[in-house]
Design a protein around this motif. Structure first.
Motif, mmCIF file in Angstrom:
data_model
loop_
_atom_site.group_PDB
_atom_site.id
_atom_site.type_symbol
_atom_site.label_atom_id
_atom_site.label_comp_id
_atom_site.label_asym_id
_atom_site.label_seq_id
_atom_site.Cartn_x
_atom_site.Cartn_y
_atom_site.Cartn_z
ATOM 1 N N ALA A 103 30.673 41.367 46.264
ATOM 2 C CA ALA A 103 31.798 41.709 45.383
ATOM 3 C C ALA A 103 31.420 41.420 43.942
ATOM 4 O O ALA A 103 30.479 40.679 43.667
ATOM 5 C CB ALA A 103 33.026 40.885 45.767
ATOM 6 N N ASP A 104 32.192 42.022 43.007
ATOM 7 C CA ASP A 104 31.963 41.772 41.578
ATOM 8 C C ASP A 104 32.825 40.605 41.093
ATOM 9 O O ASP A 104 32.467 39.902 40.151
ATOM 10 C CB ASP A 104 32.327 43.021 40.770
ATOM 11 N N PHE A 105 33.982 40.440 41.713
ATOM 12 C CA PHE A 105 34.890 39.353 41.352
ATOM 13 C C PHE A 105 35.380 38.676 42.633
ATOM 14 O O PHE A 105 35.944 39.350 43.506
ATOM 15 C CB PHE A 105 36.071 39.869 40.528
ATOM 16 N N ILE A 106 35.164 37.378 42.734
ATOM 17 C CA ILE A 106 35.535 36.642 43.937
ATOM 18 C C ILE A 106 36.684 35.705 43.577
ATOM 19 O O ILE A 106 36.541 34.834 42.707
ATOM 20 C CB ILE A 106 34.319 35.858 44.475
ATOM 21 N N PHE A 107 37.808 35.909 44.209
ATOM 22 C CA PHE A 107 39.027 35.161 43.892
ATOM 23 C C PHE A 107 39.310 34.093 44.936
ATOM 24 O O PHE A 107 39.462 34.418 46.120
ATOM 25 C CB PHE A 107 40.239 36.115 43.841
ATOM 26 N N GLY A 108 39.391 32.844 44.504
ATOM 27 C CA GLY A 108 39.837 31.787 45.396
ATOM 28 C C GLY A 108 41.291 32.051 45.772
ATOM 29 O O GLY A 108 42.064 32.552 44.949
ATOM 30 N N SER A 109 41.662 31.738 47.011
ATOM 31 C CA SER A 109 43.045 31.942 47.440
ATOM 32 C C SER A 109 43.533 30.735 48.229
ATOM 33 O O SER A 109 42.836 30.235 49.110
ATOM 34 C CB SER A 109 43.142 33.190 48.317
ATOM 35 N N ARG A 110 44.741 30.312 47.885
ATOM 36 C CA ARG A 110 45.341 29.162 48.579
ATOM 37 C C ARG A 110 46.128 29.587 49.797
ATOM 38 O O ARG A 110 46.681 28.762 50.501
ATOM 39 C CB ARG A 110 46.273 28.412 47.614
ATOM 40 N N TYR A 111 46.209 30.903 49.997
ATOM 41 C CA TYR A 111 47.077 31.398 51.072
ATOM 42 C C TYR A 111 46.313 32.210 52.111
ATOM 43 O O TYR A 111 46.729 33.284 52.507
ATOM 44 C CB TYR A 111 48.211 32.248 50.470
ATOM 45 N N MET A 112 45.187 31.695 52.554
ATOM 46 C CA MET A 112 44.436 32.350 53.628
ATOM 47 C C MET A 112 44.228 31.317 54.726
ATOM 48 O O MET A 112 44.453 30.128 54.502
ATOM 49 C CB MET A 112 43.053 32.794 53.132
ATOM 50 N N ASN A 113 43.736 31.760 55.867
ATOM 51 C CA ASN A 113 43.362 30.813 56.909
ATOM 52 C C ASN A 113 42.321 29.855 56.363
ATOM 53 O O ASN A 113 41.364 30.279 55.727
ATOM 54 C CB ASN A 113 42.764 31.554 58.111
ATOM 55 N N GLY A 114 42.529 28.570 56.575
ATOM 56 C CA GLY A 114 41.558 27.592 56.110
ATOM 57 C C GLY A 114 41.775 27.190 54.656
ATOM 58 O O GLY A 114 40.990 26.440 54.092
#
Ligand SMILES: Nc1nc2c(ncn2[C@@H]2O[C@H](COP(=O)(O)OP(=O)(O)O)[C@@H](O)[C@H]2O)c(=O)[nH]1
Ligand SMILES: [Mg+2]
Length: 222
Positions: A103-114
């Motif tokens: 990917a060109d931009f990788i977004f951290g997410s607080r709302y995924m599994n794990g």
């Protein structure tokens, strides 16, 4: 992670930023801290750390990050908070996605599994869900946590986006313009920790309103 520079926007972070820099030491990364030159307490608190400090010419979170991105010399950058809420251990996974070209931009997410947030309130959680939903419906954004802004991206591609937002609206402008330019965006799970000290700068209602206005403007302009 030799091709990575962290951009740390900081405002009144004397209680948190020194611990953040201490934790980052073992990672040996390029770091650019962007703050106002009047923020003497923060500047004084980090004087023993060998990082590049950039004084922002205007005010605001978006302004600081934009100025940071423009002075990054490595292929990749990552927006990293000064409050201790981001865990640097997560950088490696984000960086690997970038290096492999996933990917060109990788977004951290607080709302995924794990994933998890120790710093969310019910108001910020609901606000985030609403804005993420608007992002999906109106801008086809494939990300699950639009306001978190723990983002690792391709420096050159970020520099060609027409980013303008100087406020917290930057959080939505970046993914929307990146998507419109047909760059690839992905989300990866992240665990947000509590802020170490000091106060949160975001005002859920005022900044939430500004972010909404900004999304409407971008929708009709682009
Ligand atoms: N340079 C600069 N940094 C800011 C400004 N507002 C917030 N920040 C920084 O941006 C990061 C995110 O802000 P924070 O208050 O933690 O917002 P949160 O996303 O609600 O947790 C922190 O590192 C802040 O110090 C600003 O106006 N100028
Ligand atoms: Mg924070």
């Amino acid at each position: 992670m030799e091709h990575l520079t962290l951009i740390i926007p900081a405002k009144n972070e004397k209680d948190s930023l020194p611990s953040v820099l201490k934790e980052l030491k073992e990672y040996n990364l390029e770091i650019i801290i962007v703050l106002e030159k009047e923020d003497l307490d923060t500047i004084d608190a980090i004087k023993e750390y060998d990082c590049k400090i950039l004084f922002q010419t205007n005010k605001g979170y978006g302004d600081a990050i934009l100025q940071g991105i423009r002075s990054v010399k490595t292929n990749f950058f990552c927006i990293f908070n000064a409050d201790g809420s981001f865990n640097p251990i997560e950088l490696k996974n984000m960086y690997n996605h970038a290096i492999k070209g996933n990917a060109d931009f990788i977004f951290g997410s607080r709302y995924m599994n794990g994933a998890l947030s120790e710093d969310d309130t019910i108001v910020t959680l609901i606000g985030n869900k609403i804005f993420t939903f608007i992002g999906k419906i109106f801008f086809s954004l494939p990300i699950s946590d639009i306001l978190y802004t723990f983002v690792l991206g391709n420096t050159q591609k970020a520099n060609t986006l027409q980013l303008k937002e100087k406020s917290f609206s930057f959080c939505v402008e970046l993914p929307i313009l990146a998507k419109k330019s047909k760059h690839k965006l992905i989300s990866v799970p992240s665990h947000e920790r509590v802020r170490i000290g000091g106060k949160k700068k975001v005002n859920a209602f005022k900044d939430g309103f500004l972010i909404l206005i900004s999304m409407i403007k971008i929708y009709f302009k682009h």
